[in-house]
Design a protein around this motif. Structure first.
Motif, short mmCIF file in Angstrom:
data_model
loop_
_atom_site.label_atom_id
_atom_site.label_comp_id
_atom_site.label_asym_id
_atom_site.label_seq_id
_atom_site.Cartn_x
_atom_site.Cartn_y
_atom_site.Cartn_z
N ARG A 178 21.86 31.81 44.51
CA ARG A 178 21.96 33.03 43.92
C ARG A 178 21.10 33.16 42.60
NH1 ARG A 178 26.52 30.65 41.29
NH2 ARG A 178 27.01 31.60 38.87
N VAL A 179 20.89 34.46 42.40
CA VAL A 179 19.91 34.72 41.09
C VAL A 179 20.53 35.64 40.37
CG1 VAL A 179 17.76 35.91 40.53
CG2 VAL A 179 17.84 34.52 42.50
N GLU A 180 20.87 35.48 38.97
CA GLU A 180 21.46 36.49 38.10
C GLU A 180 20.44 36.92 36.95
OE1 GLU A 180 24.69 34.51 36.09
OE2 GLU A 180 25.96 34.37 38.14
N ARG A 181 20.59 38.17 36.58
CA ARG A 181 19.67 38.78 35.33
C ARG A 181 20.24 38.19 34.25
NH1 ARG A 181 16.89 43.60 36.63
NH2 ARG A 181 17.25 44.10 38.97
N ASP A 182 19.32 38.02 33.34
CA ASP A 182 19.70 37.60 32.06
C ASP A 182 19.80 38.87 31.11
OD1 ASP A 182 19.85 36.65 29.39
OD2 ASP A 182 17.97 35.48 29.46
N PRO A 183 21.16 39.29 30.55
CA PRO A 183 21.29 40.43 29.76
C PRO A 183 20.49 40.54 28.69
CG PRO A 183 23.02 38.95 29.81
CD PRO A 183 22.34 38.34 30.81
N SER A 184 20.31 39.35 28.05
CA SER A 184 19.53 39.52 26.89
C SER A 184 18.09 39.33 27.19
CB SER A 184 19.80 38.05 26.11
OG SER A 184 19.12 37.03 26.74
N ARG A 185 17.26 39.26 28.16
CA ARG A 185 15.96 39.27 28.30
C ARG A 185 15.34 40.28 29.49
NH1 ARG A 185 12.09 36.15 25.98
NH2 ARG A 185 10.00 36.13 26.60
N ASP A 186 14.70 41.42 29.37
CA ASP A 186 14.66 42.29 30.49
C ASP A 186 14.26 41.68 31.99
OD1 ASP A 186 14.58 45.06 31.56
OD2 ASP A 186 12.45 44.70 31.52
N GLY A 187 13.21 40.93 31.70
CA GLY A 187 12.50 40.41 32.92
C GLY A 187 13.11 39.14 33.44
N ARG B 93 15.63 35.90 34.85
CA ARG B 93 16.15 35.72 36.04
C ARG B 93 16.77 34.22 36.09
NH1 ARG B 93 15.57 40.43 35.60
NH2 ARG B 93 15.02 41.89 37.17
N THR B 94 17.82 34.06 36.30
CA THR B 94 18.31 32.55 36.36
C THR B 94 18.39 32.00 37.96
OG1 THR B 94 19.35 32.65 34.24
CG2 THR B 94 19.80 30.69 35.72
N LEU B 95 18.04 31.23 38.53
CA LEU B 95 18.22 30.86 39.95
C LEU B 95 19.22 29.63 39.87
CD1 LEU B 95 17.55 30.63 42.65
CD2 LEU B 95 15.88 28.92 42.01
N TYR B 96 20.43 29.84 40.42
CA TYR B 96 21.49 28.95 40.64
C TYR B 96 21.37 28.28 42.06
CZ TYR B 96 23.77 30.60 36.33
OH TYR B 96 23.98 31.01 35.07
N LEU B 97 21.38 26.93 42.02
CA LEU B 97 21.55 26.38 43.38
C LEU B 97 22.94 25.45 43.36
CD1 LEU B 97 17.86 25.24 43.94
CD2 LEU B 97 18.99 27.19 44.68
N ARG C 59 11.49 37.30 47.37
CA ARG C 59 12.29 38.61 47.20
C ARG C 59 12.91 39.00 46.12
NH1 ARG C 59 15.00 36.53 51.63
NH2 ARG C 59 17.00 36.12 50.40
N GLU C 60 13.31 37.91 45.13
CA GLU C 60 13.96 38.21 43.92
C GLU C 60 13.17 37.72 42.73
OE1 GLU C 60 18.00 38.08 43.65
OE2 GLU C 60 18.31 38.15 45.92
N LEU C 61 12.40 36.85 42.89
CA LEU C 61 11.75 36.14 41.63
C LEU C 61 10.17 36.50 41.57
CD1 LEU C 61 13.41 32.62 41.47
CD2 LEU C 61 14.17 34.89 40.25
N GLY C 62 9.86 37.47 42.49
CA GLY C 62 8.41 37.79 42.27
C GLY C 62 7.21 36.85 42.91
#
Length: 517
Positions: free
Chosen positions: A258-267, A269-273, A351-354
């Motif tokens: 899953r990929v989660e947005r970092d609320p403290s940094r606009d761009g 993204r954290t990838l969880y495996l 798709r999600e990390l560009g």
């Protein structure tokens, strides 16, 4: 005085219970094949169910296999015991239906319990795998002795009947293992496989019950209360499965991702495996390195050649493609080749990390150990080893033979950096450092001071080359990161290794070395 035969009193012989009618051979074979195959589907899928919570390590795999075998043993034993005491024809359909309900309940049970048992403790691993496998596998394993009992109408054919059904059961297990591993897991999420299996077991049980009831007054438990109970249990299982927490956005062939947005940094993204933080990328700033170990790798890359000079880099493990982005941004024209075993993860990155593959960034899907053997000798300036199975370096990427392959691919003066995770007492990092040092003339270790002292778990970065390493430049560059790590080099490496085991393809007990006990 003699007595006549009329004087002899013979005790009445108790009448033996009427033997149950045998099933048609085709139906008996199907039941054994289907039940045995279902056990192996459960075993394969359960490894994926527990992976997000306890990882996919040798201990986890061994636990799943061991618990499944225990369920088979106890289920077969209990099934045989019941077959001698009750009419097996009245037990077969309930066994299948209850196994289907138990399989459906497994999904929510594992997901709720997994949140409580998260981690790698042995007790948690055993308990979670037992919750995933034991009950449905035991119920299914009772089917074979029940069928065998029904088919033993002629004791002169006992060996033939038992041998044939045993062979059919083994073929069912083999077929299910291959189909699940090569087809189902690649095509369907574990949730769909498990619910589909539960539905198939339920339908098979109901159909068998109807068939047997038509043959004679047996089959499904007769009382309406029992039928209502089974129906309610099935509905509860389906409801729990629907609302159970799902730790995955995408379930790939290897990971719950899953990929989660970092609320403290606009761009950000954290990838969880498998529920573990694996990669962090900033879509707006490819030079931003969030994690300490990526900052260390960036520091090595920065001092490996004059600033801005392009590199030919090979990455063993893709993750979120953090380092290829960094090298492309800081050294334009760099050729990045990424070996990533999980093709669906690469698609998620797109798709999600560009991630944009093309000139300067190629992603080859496959096992890094296999792919590195096809790389030309003296073709790379930098090799980055950052491949993990959950939090463990796959053992075949941690051996001396693997280090020799990396050395072959590197140009003279090229650098190998390998990310390793270990915990006190630090047996694995010592062995892995000794292993890399067995192939490279110059090695260094970068890690937090507390980790090097054996006081905490951490990422460790091994830096290796056949040419002298730019240690002074690296120390200076590491001094600019937020948390300055320590570096072990020269004779300090020998003292740190302290005669640790060199890992080889023949003997690489990585999981055992990582055990904290």
């Amino acid at each position: 005085m003699s007595s006549s035969s009329s004087d002899v009193v013979t005790a009445p012989t108790p009448s033996a219970p009427a033997p149950s009618r045998a099933l048609p051979n085709g139906l008996a074979a199907f039941l054994v094949f289907f039940a045995s195959g279902a056990v192996l589907v459960l075993e394969t899928v359960s490894l994926r169910l527990v992976g997000p919570y306890v990882g996919v390590t040798l201990q986890v795999t061994s636990s799943v296999i061991g618990i499944a075998l225990a369920a088979i043993a106890y289920g077969a034993w209990t099934g045989g015991w019941l077959a001698d005491r009750r009419d097996p024809r009245g037990l077969l359909a309930p066994a299948l239906i209850l196994a289907g309900i138990a399989a459906a309940v497994t999904l929510p049970v594992v997901r709720y319990a997994g949140e409580l048992l998260r981690g790698g403790a042995v007790s948690g691993i055993l308990l979670l795998t037992a919750l995933a496998v034991f009950v449905p596998a035991a119920l299914l394993s009772a089917v074979t002795p029940l069928v065998v009992k029904l088919q033993l109408a002629d004791l002169r054919r006992t060996g033939q009947v038992v041998g044939r059904l045993s062979g059919i059961g083994t073929l069912g297990g083999i077929t299910a293992t291959l189909v699940t591993g090569f087809v189902l897991v690649a095509a369907l999420p574990s949730t769909v496989i498990l619910i589909g299996l539960a539905a198939a077991l339920g339908v098979a049980g109901l159909a068998l019950g109807v068939y047997l009831r038509r043959q004679e007054a047996t089959g499904l438990p007769g009382p309406a209360r029992m039928k209502a109970t089974l129906a309610v249990l099935g509905l509860v299982a389906a409801g729990l499965s629907a609302v159970a927490p799902n730790p995955c956005d995408v379930e790939t062939a290897y990971h719950c991702a899953r990929v989660e947005r970092d609320p403290s940094r606009d761009g950000g993204r954290t990838l969880y495996l498998n529920s573990a933080q694996h990669s962090y990328v900033d879509l707006n700033d490819p030079t931003h390195l969030e994690y300490e170990y990526t900052q260390w790798i960036g520091a090595v890359a920065d001092v490996s050649a004059p600033k801005g000079q392009r590199l030919d880099a090979l990455h063993l493990g893709g993750g979120g493609f953090t380092m290829p982005r960094y090298l492309s941004a800081t050294r334009p024209g760099t050729d990045n080749v990424v070996f990533e075993i999980d093709g669906e993860l690469v698609e998620l990155d797109r798709r999600e990390l560009g991630v944009r593959t093309g000139p300067g960034l190629r992603a080859e899907v496959g096992d890094a150990r296999m792919l590195v053997g096809g790389e030309p000798a003296n073709s790379r300036d930098l090799v980055v080893g950052d491949a993990f199975g959950h939090l463990v370096v796959p053992w075949h990427l941690a051996t001396r033979e693997m280090a020799a392959e990396v050395d072959r691919v590197l140009r003279p003066g090229g650098i190998y950096v390998q990310n390793v995770i270990d915990y006190p007492p630090g047996r694995f990092i010592r062995s892995e450092l000794a292993t890399v040092a067995a192939e490279f003339d110059h090695v260094a270790l970068v890690a937090p001071p507390e980790a090097i002292a054996g006081q905490q778990g951490s990422n460790f970065l091994i830096v290796a080359s056949d040419a002298p390493l730019p240690l002074d430049a690296l120390r200076t560059r590491l001094g600019a990161v937020a948390k300055i790590p320590d570096m072990v080099a020269g004779s300090e490496v020998t003292r740190f290794v302290d005669g640790a085991l060199v890992l080889t393809d023949d003997y690489a007990p990585v999981d055992q070395l990582l055990a904290t006990a």
